[in-house]
Design an enzyme around this catalytic site. Sequence first.
Site, mmCIF file in Angstrom:
data_model
loop_
_atom_site.group_PDB
_atom_site.id
_atom_site.type_symbol
_atom_site.label_atom_id
_atom_site.label_comp_id
_atom_site.label_asym_id
_atom_site.label_seq_id
_atom_site.Cartn_x
_atom_site.Cartn_y
_atom_site.Cartn_z
ATOM 1 N N ASP A 128 0.822 -1.255 0.067
ATOM 2 C CA ASP A 128 0.165 0.214 0.011
ATOM 3 C C ASP A 128 1.027 1.127 0.094
ATOM 4 O OD1 ASP A 128 -1.976 1.869 0.179
ATOM 5 O OD2 ASP A 128 -2.425 1.450 2.214
ATOM 6 N N ASP A 338 -1.756 5.043 -5.943
ATOM 7 C CA ASP A 338 -1.936 4.467 -4.593
ATOM 8 C C ASP A 338 -2.128 2.926 -4.982
ATOM 9 O OD1 ASP A 338 -2.854 3.265 -2.296
ATOM 10 O OD2 ASP A 338 -4.661 4.135 -2.212
#
Length: 540
Positions: A128, A338
């Site tokens: 992440d 992201d």
Amino acid sequence: MAAPAAHRSLIILLLAWMVLEYGGAATASFLSSKLIHRFSEEMKARRGQRNGSAAGSSWPELRRSVEYYQALLSADFRRQSMKLGARYQLLFPSQGSESMSFGNDFGWLHYTWIDIGTPNVSFLVALDSGSDLLWVPCDCVQCAPLSASYNSTLDRDLNEYNPSRSSTSKHLSCSHRLCELGSNCKSPKQPCPYTVDYYTENTSSSGMLVEDTLHLASGGGNASDPFVQAPVVIGCGMKQSGGYLDGVAPDGLIGLGFGEISVPSILAKAGLVRNSFSMCFTEDDSGRIFFGDLGPSTQQSTSFLPLDGTYKTYIVGVEACCIGNSCIKQTSFRALIDSGTSFTFLPDEAYEKIAKEFDRHVNATRSSYEGSPWKYCYKSSSQELPKVPSVILMFPLNNSFVVDNPVLTVYDNQEIIGFCLAIQPTDGDIGIIGQNFMTGYRMVFDRENLKLAWSPSNCQDLSDGKIMPLNSPPHDTPSNPLPTNEQQSTPGGHAVAPAVAGRAPSKPSAASSQLIRCSFSLLRLVPQLLLLLNIIPSLT
């Protein structure tokens, strides 16, 4: 023999006079600059402005105190580490650089195996880039099921971390500089609590912060000892909520963001690698991750943008969007890069314009599929998808991010029945370039130079022609094979490249201008030196 010595003395005197005469004028014009001590009140104020807050508990309050000298010494050690350079060209998890996706079973995200603690315990963590903390399920009060029976794509149970069983673990106290919730503590020595809220509604992780060893392997050819034990900060995740209880990250998550607490930040600050990392995702749901990777010389790049005056996360600026050769007006926006978001989200206004233009270019019949969240879906008349237009995100200086296949495939009983535009609308003016748009590229998060870079890649060759290690070298720790069960077929979201911002050549600084003038003044000595060379033979 005395005469030549006298001649040499005369020449030296003449040279000295000319340097004073011509060089002195240049050196006299040097600029002065105010020197500021690293722990002065002025520097403390500047640091507070830059970080958007006070300098923090790491700032020594009293000059010439023990704390003051410790801070100076610590800064010296860090500077020496910077001068010596990174100890390793590349680092990656000790079980190998591979990452993998399990389709919808694990929320379409990419995961990698990491080893933590002594003795080492393995965890399958989600990658992440949109958050900072590395956390794993730990002393669980409320966690996702870890049994393989709950995850059809796994061939073994997942693990739970227990700090008391690791000889290298220690709790971070509330007085530690990385303890953001220290103000909630009753005592400075109390273990530091943490709570992280994520973009997905009601999704969070909370528990206590600990420090323990992350086991890494080295690559790049400069490793007498190929294995590295790096102390990192870990969230002992006692309680998860939302998507994490539904199995999106049942065995934890590794945050790769800008924050000091993230693994890339800690590795770079320790001088182990350069302050950069890369991820690569392929169409067959595999990938790679490398810490310290600055990317190839042929890559393109764009600058990160600050958010509220600081670099908190990886945001780039999109100037316009195109569908094929048709560019759409008034479609500029900012976007978060992201890897922890499966699909791509665009601000409402830009989304509607792009989706309608995409629909205009698609030669297929619109359709809807039960339970599908996608608005623009189409039927497929064969097992081969029709050619779809590319989505292009334009950046400064006409640089572009080309997404060749911005759709996902819809299956029924393993047969293709249609496809959907894999973009969703979102509120606000900041979109998200998700993992599906990154496929086929080596994405470099160059935090050292504050830029995002990319280059086409099959995720096998990551070093300008050198084949990088895909697995770690053999060692005496137990092996942890990747899941062997057949993975679910994944709808093919393809993707491509991010941004490319150029920087115009800067003007010479005042200091460099002074050096240029000095150089030209000294060049005026050349005729006199040549005259001396003609005189010397006649004197001897």
